[in-house]
Design a protein around this motif. Structure first.
Motif, PDB file in Angstrom:
ATOM      1  N   ARG A 265       0.616  -1.228  -0.001  1.00 23.10           N
ATOM      2  CA  ARG A 265      -0.036  -0.156   0.024  1.00 23.10           C
ATOM      3  C   ARG A 265       0.889   1.401  -0.130  1.00 23.10           C
ATOM      4  NH1 ARG A 265      -3.864   0.237   5.151  1.00 23.10           N
ATOM      5  NH2 ARG A 265      -4.376   2.157   4.213  1.00 23.10           N
TER       6      ARG A 265
ATOM      7  N   TYR B 137     -10.708  -0.122  -3.685  1.00 21.24           N
ATOM      8  CA  TYR B 137     -10.645  -1.115  -2.404  1.00 21.24           C
ATOM      9  C   TYR B 137     -11.754  -1.894  -2.119  1.00 21.24           C
ATOM     10  CZ  TYR B 137      -9.184  -2.948   2.237  1.00 21.24           C
ATOM     11  OH  TYR B 137      -9.001  -3.760   3.188  1.00 21.24           O
TER      12      TYR B 137
ATOM     13  N   TYR C  29      -8.942  -1.907   6.422  1.00 15.29           N
ATOM     14  CA  TYR C  29      -8.009  -0.916   5.853  1.00 15.29           C
ATOM     15  C   TYR C  29      -7.779   0.208   6.767  1.00 15.29           C
ATOM     16  CZ  TYR C  29      -7.154   2.959   2.598  1.00 15.29           C
ATOM     17  OH  TYR C  29      -6.299   4.239   1.788  1.00 15.29           O
ATOM     18  N   PHE C  30      -8.636   0.442   7.900  1.00 13.08           N
ATOM     19  CA  PHE C  30      -8.072   1.582   8.729  1.00 13.08           C
ATOM     20  C   PHE C  30      -7.756   0.761  10.225  1.00 13.08           C
ATOM     21  CE2 PHE C  30     -11.403   3.535   6.287  1.00 13.08           C
ATOM     22  CZ  PHE C  30     -10.796   4.570   5.941  1.00 13.08           C
TER      23      PHE C  30
ATOM     24  N   TYR D 229     -16.519   3.990  10.335  1.00 10.14           N
ATOM     25  CA  TYR D 229     -15.650   3.558   9.361  1.00 10.14           C
ATOM     26  C   TYR D 229     -15.917   4.223   7.947  1.00 10.14           C
ATOM     27  CZ  TYR D 229     -13.070   0.354  12.385  1.00 10.14           C
ATOM     28  OH  TYR D 229     -12.319  -0.315  13.190  1.00 10.14           O
TER      29      TYR D 229
ATOM     30  N   LEU E 176     -14.742   7.566   7.999  1.00 10.83           N
ATOM     31  CA  LEU E 176     -13.230   7.529   7.525  1.00 10.83           C
ATOM     32  C   LEU E 176     -13.014   7.429   6.113  1.00 10.83           C
ATOM     33  CD1 LEU E 176     -11.638   5.623  10.389  1.00 10.83           C
ATOM     34  CD2 LEU E 176     -11.606   8.196  10.253  1.00 10.83           C
ATOM     35  N   ALA E 177     -13.705   6.539   5.305  1.00 10.60           N
ATOM     36  CA  ALA E 177     -13.785   6.389   4.142  1.00 10.60           C
ATOM     37  C   ALA E 177     -13.876   7.141   3.168  1.00 10.60           C
ATOM     38  CB  ALA E 177     -14.688   5.022   3.919  1.00 10.60           C
TER      39      ALA E 177
ATOM     40  N   GLU F 237     -11.057   9.696   2.963  1.00 14.28           N
ATOM     41  CA  GLU F 237      -9.978   9.415   2.220  1.00 14.28           C
ATOM     42  C   GLU F 237      -9.847  10.183   0.769  1.00 14.28           C
ATOM     43  OE1 GLU F 237      -7.221   6.690   3.037  1.00 14.28           O
ATOM     44  OE2 GLU F 237      -7.632   8.033   4.610  1.00 14.28           O
ATOM     45  N   ARG F 238      -8.601  10.516   0.496  1.00 12.80           N
ATOM     46  CA  ARG F 238      -8.594  11.178  -0.898  1.00 12.80           C
ATOM     47  C   ARG F 238      -8.093  10.015  -1.810  1.00 12.80           C
ATOM     48  NH1 ARG F 238      -5.500  16.949  -2.023  1.00 12.80           N
ATOM     49  NH2 ARG F 238      -5.705  16.690  -4.445  1.00 12.80           N
TER      50      ARG F 238
ATOM     51  N   VAL G 113      -9.183   7.178  -2.749  1.00 17.83           N
ATOM     52  CA  VAL G 113      -9.306   5.815  -2.256  1.00 17.83           C
ATOM     53  C   VAL G 113     -10.875   5.665  -2.495  1.00 17.83           C
ATOM     54  CG1 VAL G 113      -9.309   3.929  -0.609  1.00 17.83           C
ATOM     55  CG2 VAL G 113      -7.372   5.783  -0.804  1.00 17.83           C
TER      56      VAL G 113
END
Length: 371
Positions: free
Chosen positions: A218, A228, A235-236, A321, A324-325, A328-329, A331
């Motif tokens: 990664r 993903y 992932y986190f 989560y 957070l997703a 994400e830039r 992703v």
């Protein structure tokens, strides 16, 4: 590369194909040693085509999804049928008129079956759990015969602990339709799923590497963006705790000299044995062979994640989560594990086509340069 695609199942492979056909270079990796994700199939030691990770029955009402996959496979028409063992009898599932007549020794016509179900159902004003769904539809006795024990084995939960959407996937009928699905398109890839995936990923702008863990690459693979498809909590780094997933253990067996062992593709065992069901693959594939191969499925808490567990507490954890997703830039999360949704295969493909088209619009420079 333009995109690193994590996962070579339906989500990753379909997205990669859309991107590649728009001129975007994709590198697809998968932790396993093969493509196809859980739909991977292979010949066993006896030459019977089996599904390594349990039966995958393709069905969809989406003409767009079916047309897309039809570019990479011919199809064998197949309508899946399931029997369930209850009170020592094998009867059709989903519940239909024949189920009621055979189980209770009745002679109901279609109107009689509807009246029977109306009489035994336990109406629920608010449908909050799978127990509410089942009792509202078929009442307590049929619930115990077909649903409660199976749910306990499959999910490790009582029906009352599971979100309503799970049980709502299974219809109840008053006619003799014994098909498990009623979708417009029902078929199996003529050469198997693996062959279809190999064609899907066969493009000059797609490279594939199996046996590769995302965590190992990664931070060292340069790319413009990532798609993903794995577990979102992984992932986190499970920073909010682990999302609960249900796993499966598969017990494959070949029966030499036995042409057929079941009348239909799958037989469910709601209240017997530790396994939930047995599938006989030749029903699904249409293969001619002197012997037959089956698989027993044993749900379990530990192992590879197969099913997100739909219940309110898990959904609340997923939302943390998801936040957070979304932050994400470059992703993009897609699929059953990444979106923590109990998706069917066609839903995953449909979502991948939409995502692919959106990413083509969002990352146009390389597409123009390579055109």
């Amino acid at each position: 590369m333009d995109f690193l695609i994590v996962g070579a199942g339906f989500s990753g492979a379909s997205t990669a194909r859309v991107l590649a056909e728009a001129g975007l270079r994709c590198h697809v990796i998968d932790k396993r040693s093969h493509v196809g994700g859980n739909a991977f199939d292979r010949l066993d030691a006896h030459g019977v085509l089996i599904h390594e990770y349990g039966p995958h029955i393709f069905h969809t009402n989406s003409e767009k999804v079916f047309a897309f996959l039809s570019r990479f496979t011919d199809w064998r028409p197949y309508e899946h049928r399931v029997l369930a063992r209850a009170d020592g009898k094998l009867v059709p599932l989903p519940i239909n008129r024949r189920t009621l007549n055979e189980l209770y020794g009745l002679d109901l016509d279609e109107a009689g079956a509807a009246a029977f179900l109306e009489r035994v159902r336990e109406p629920r004003e608010a449908i909050r759990s799978s127990e509410d769904v089942v009792l509202n539809s078929v009442g307590a006795d049929l619930c115990e015969k077909f649903f409660r024990g199976y749910t306990r084995k499959q999910w490790g939960l009582d029906l009352s602990e599971l979100s309503a959407g799970v049980a709502a996937r299974i219809p109840t009928r008053t006619d003799d339709d014994d098909r498990y699905f009623t979708d417009r398109f029902q078929a199996m890839p003529a050469d198997g799923y693996t062959a279809m995936f190999e064609r899907l990923l066969d493009h000059p702008l797609i490279s594939v590497e199996t046996g590769v863990d995302f965590e190992d690459v990664r931070h060292r693979l340069a790319r413009r963006a990532t798609v993903y498809t794995g577990p979102v909590d992984a992932y986190f780094g499970h920073c909010h705790g682990r999302l609960p997933y249900r796993s499966l253990r598969f017990e494959h067996e070949h029966l030499a000299g036995t042409e057929w062992t079941q009348a239909v593709g799958t037989v469910n065992y709601p209240n017997e044995h530790a396994y939930t069901r047995i599938t006989e693959f030749k029903h699904l594939t249409g293969q001619a062979h002197a012997g037959t191969s089956i698989v027993r499925e044993y749900p379990c808490a530990e192992g590879d994640p197969y099913y997100p567990i739909p219940r309110p507490a898990n959904e609340a954890l997923f939302k943390r989560y998801e936040a957070l997703a979304e932050a994400e830039r470059d992703v993009h999360f897609i699929g059953r594990l990444a979106q923590y949704r109990y998706y069917n295969m066609d839903q995953v493909v449909g979502a991948a086509l939409v995502l692919g088209e959106r990413l083509v619009a969002a990352y146009p420079a390389a597409a123009d340069a390579l055109a």
